[in-house]
Design an enzyme around this catalytic site. Structure first.
Site, mmCIF file in Angstrom:
data_model
loop_
_atom_site.group_PDB
_atom_site.id
_atom_site.type_symbol
_atom_site.label_atom_id
_atom_site.label_comp_id
_atom_site.label_asym_id
_atom_site.label_seq_id
_atom_site.Cartn_x
_atom_site.Cartn_y
_atom_site.Cartn_z
ATOM 1 N N HIS A 1 -26.493 16.831 24.260
ATOM 2 C CA HIS A 1 -26.233 16.050 23.144
ATOM 3 C C HIS A 1 -25.771 14.666 23.076
ATOM 4 O O HIS A 1 -25.924 13.889 22.358
ATOM 5 C CB HIS A 1 -25.653 17.073 22.102
ATOM 6 C CG HIS A 1 -24.067 16.869 22.324
ATOM 7 N ND1 HIS A 1 -23.107 18.047 23.071
ATOM 8 C CD2 HIS A 1 -23.024 16.199 22.005
ATOM 9 C CE1 HIS A 1 -21.988 17.713 23.131
ATOM 10 N NE2 HIS A 1 -21.817 16.803 22.696
ATOM 11 N N ASP B 1 -26.988 22.708 27.043
ATOM 12 C CA ASP B 1 -26.439 21.527 26.660
ATOM 13 C C ASP B 1 -25.998 20.712 27.835
ATOM 14 O O ASP B 1 -24.831 20.255 28.184
ATOM 15 C CB ASP B 1 -25.079 21.692 25.807
ATOM 16 C CG ASP B 1 -24.832 20.171 25.188
ATOM 17 O OD1 ASP B 1 -25.446 19.355 24.983
ATOM 18 O OD2 ASP B 1 -23.660 20.259 24.427
ATOM 19 N N GLY C 1 -16.176 12.701 22.062
ATOM 20 C CA GLY C 1 -16.139 11.570 23.004
ATOM 21 C C GLY C 1 -15.893 12.243 24.354
ATOM 22 O O GLY C 1 -16.219 11.658 25.472
ATOM 23 N N ASN C 2 -15.068 13.662 24.373
ATOM 24 C CA ASN C 2 -15.123 14.147 25.637
ATOM 25 C C ASN C 2 -16.148 14.939 26.029
ATOM 26 O O ASN C 2 -16.270 15.244 27.315
ATOM 27 C CB ASN C 2 -13.812 15.078 25.591
ATOM 28 C CG ASN C 2 -12.447 14.639 25.680
ATOM 29 O OD1 ASN C 2 -11.693 14.737 24.765
ATOM 30 N ND2 ASN C 2 -12.098 14.237 26.941
ATOM 31 N N SER C 3 -17.172 15.043 25.305
ATOM 32 C CA SER C 3 -18.545 15.713 25.516
ATOM 33 C C SER C 3 -19.160 15.300 27.078
ATOM 34 O O SER C 3 -19.195 13.977 27.132
ATOM 35 C CB SER C 3 -19.456 15.830 24.689
ATOM 36 O OG SER C 3 -19.381 16.489 23.636
ATOM 37 N N LEU D 1 -36.188 37.803 26.547
ATOM 38 C CA LEU D 1 -36.411 39.094 26.422
ATOM 39 C C LEU D 1 -36.636 39.390 24.914
ATOM 40 O O LEU D 1 -37.666 40.331 24.671
ATOM 41 C CB LEU D 1 -34.920 39.916 26.515
ATOM 42 C CG LEU D 1 -34.845 41.449 26.346
ATOM 43 C CD1 LEU D 1 -36.146 42.152 27.047
ATOM 44 C CD2 LEU D 1 -33.490 41.888 26.677
ATOM 45 N N GLY D 2 -36.424 38.643 23.875
ATOM 46 C CA GLY D 2 -36.742 38.845 22.520
ATOM 47 C C GLY D 2 -35.955 39.730 21.717
ATOM 48 O O GLY D 2 -36.508 40.823 21.219
ATOM 49 N N VAL D 3 -34.589 40.029 21.772
ATOM 50 C CA VAL D 3 -33.816 40.876 21.133
ATOM 51 C C VAL D 3 -32.558 40.222 20.740
ATOM 52 O O VAL D 3 -32.146 39.433 21.184
ATOM 53 C CB VAL D 3 -33.625 42.076 21.892
ATOM 54 C CG1 VAL D 3 -34.808 42.710 22.202
ATOM 55 C CG2 VAL D 3 -32.513 41.809 23.145
#
Length: 398
Positions: free
Chosen positions: A112, A150, A226-228, A283-285
């Site tokens: 991001h 991320d 800003g720490n990201s 997996l789709g759950v």
């Protein structure tokens, strides 16, 4: 509580001002030095600092002390400020942090930080610059991103630069209560250091894609906008995670900080190096964790596991015949549940005790791989084979 990516909304005119750190009860014995290896890189150099000594002289043992001043002095040069903007000078952008991960000039940060927006399909910034502690500022190429976890990998030309490469810790090196240090550029205040502890492990946090990032680290070290993308370091100076977001009720940096674990970051970087992006199994759950009282109330047949509450139509779980809820919503204690769904307790003999376990175990397989799920259906055990899909960009609606 709202998760807030630790990101600065617009670029400000900043002056690099590394902090002059005072001693924090550190060990001033210069005989305790870390092994350092330096190699030439173009006209510059790359320095790798091995494990730092701790103030108590111990190894990574329980109760070891930390020396923020030594960590910053030795490793602060490997932490950078990242400036991202659109393709033109009038485009707004953002500011975050990152750190050097290879002698080739690779920089790790959050996805991001280099994205123009907070959505999974937000475009990558047209212009990205990396600013070092020694005031050098150079352009960077975005090699690729992993929006699910991320993570982003940047590449700079290391020629004429003196780089400090940071090393990752292993999964076994992080323990609740261990001291940690965060380095980054909160609110544009570059080369800022904060100290804290690992408050919890195996947290699950929401990514911009809507999928959860599992195996996250919770910390009380100060993490602000800003720490990201900056490193969370252990007492030995090893990166145990990338600082990613805070959870706050006030909208500012007062809250709980989270870092993406080193294990997850390394896996993402490996995939990005190979193909410019990351791909994960699906997996789709959608599930909730089982606990004894919940199991008794709904007669689930097991007091641990991941109880299916939704199965998106046409997904791998749906096509394999996994069962979703089939009854009206019922209130129990402080939450609402839909009865009738399977409870997943293992995948290929790997135990699943919680919903977070389910995500972690699935992530260890490959898209297209067939796995065997052990489930409890109507209180009785059953085996279901599922061919895993490829995780979509955003979470499908059920």
């Amino acid at each position: 509580m709202n998760p807030v990516p630790a990101r600065l909304a617009a670029i400000a005119l900043l002056v690099a001002s590394p902090l002059a750190l005072a001693a924090c009860g550190g060990d001033d014995d210069d005989s305790k030095t870390a092994a350092v290896s330096t190699q030439a890189g173009g006209s510059g150099s790359v320095t790798t600092v091995e494990d730092l000594p701790t103030k108590d002289g111990g190894s990574s043992a329980k109760g070891l002390a930390i020396d923020p001043r030594t960590i910053y002095t030795r490793l602060g040069g490997g932490v950078v400020t990242i400036i991202a903007a659109g393709a033109t000078n009038t485009d707004s952008g953002g500011l975050g942090s990152g750190f050097v991960v290879s002698a080739d000039g690779e920089i790790a940060t959050n996805a991001h930080v280099v994205s123009l927006g907070e959505k999974a399909n937000s475009p990558v910034a047209g212009r990205v610059f990396v600013r070092f502690a020694d005031r050098n500022q150079v352009p960077a190429k975005v090699v690729g991103t992993d929006r699910f976890n991320d993570v982003a990998l940047l590449k700079i030309d290391p020629k004429d630069l003196d780089l400090v490469r940071l090393r990752f810790a292993g999964p076994e090196d992080a323990h609740v209560g261990d001291p940690v240090v965060a380095i980054g550029s909160p609110f544009g205040e570059e080369q800022s250091v904060s100290e804290g502890i690992i408050s919890a492990l195996d947290r699950s946090i929401r990514s911009t894609s809507g999928f959860d990032t599992v195996d996250a680290i919770q910390t009380d070290a100060a993490i602000n906008r800003g720490n990201s993308g900056g490193p969370l370091l252990d007492a030995r100076g090893r990166v145990i995670g990338i600082n990613s977001q805070i959870e706050t009720s006030s909208g500012d940096g007062t809250g709980v900080g989270f870092a993406i674990s080193a294990k997850t970051v390394e896996r993402a970087i490996d995939q990005i190096r190979k193909g410019g992006k990351a791909s994960y199994p699906y997996l789709g759950v959608s599930t909730v964790g089982v606990y004894p009282q919940l199991a008794k109330k709904f007669d689930l047949g097991t007091d641990t596991g991941a109880w299916i509450q939704d199965i998106p139509s046409g997904g791998p779980g749906d096509e394999a015949g996994l069962r979703g809820p089939n009854g009206p919503t019922q209130q129990f204690q402080v939450s609402a549940f839909r009865p009738g769904g399977d409870v997943v307790v293992a995948i290929d003999d790997q135990p699943v005790k919680t919903s977070t376990d389910l995500s972690e175990v699935v992530q260890g397989f490959r898209p297209g791989q067939t796995v065997t799920l052990k489930v409890f259906r109507g209180g009785k055990p059953k085996a279901v084979k599922v061919k895993l899909g490829r995780r979509p960009t955003v979470v499908p609606k059920g």
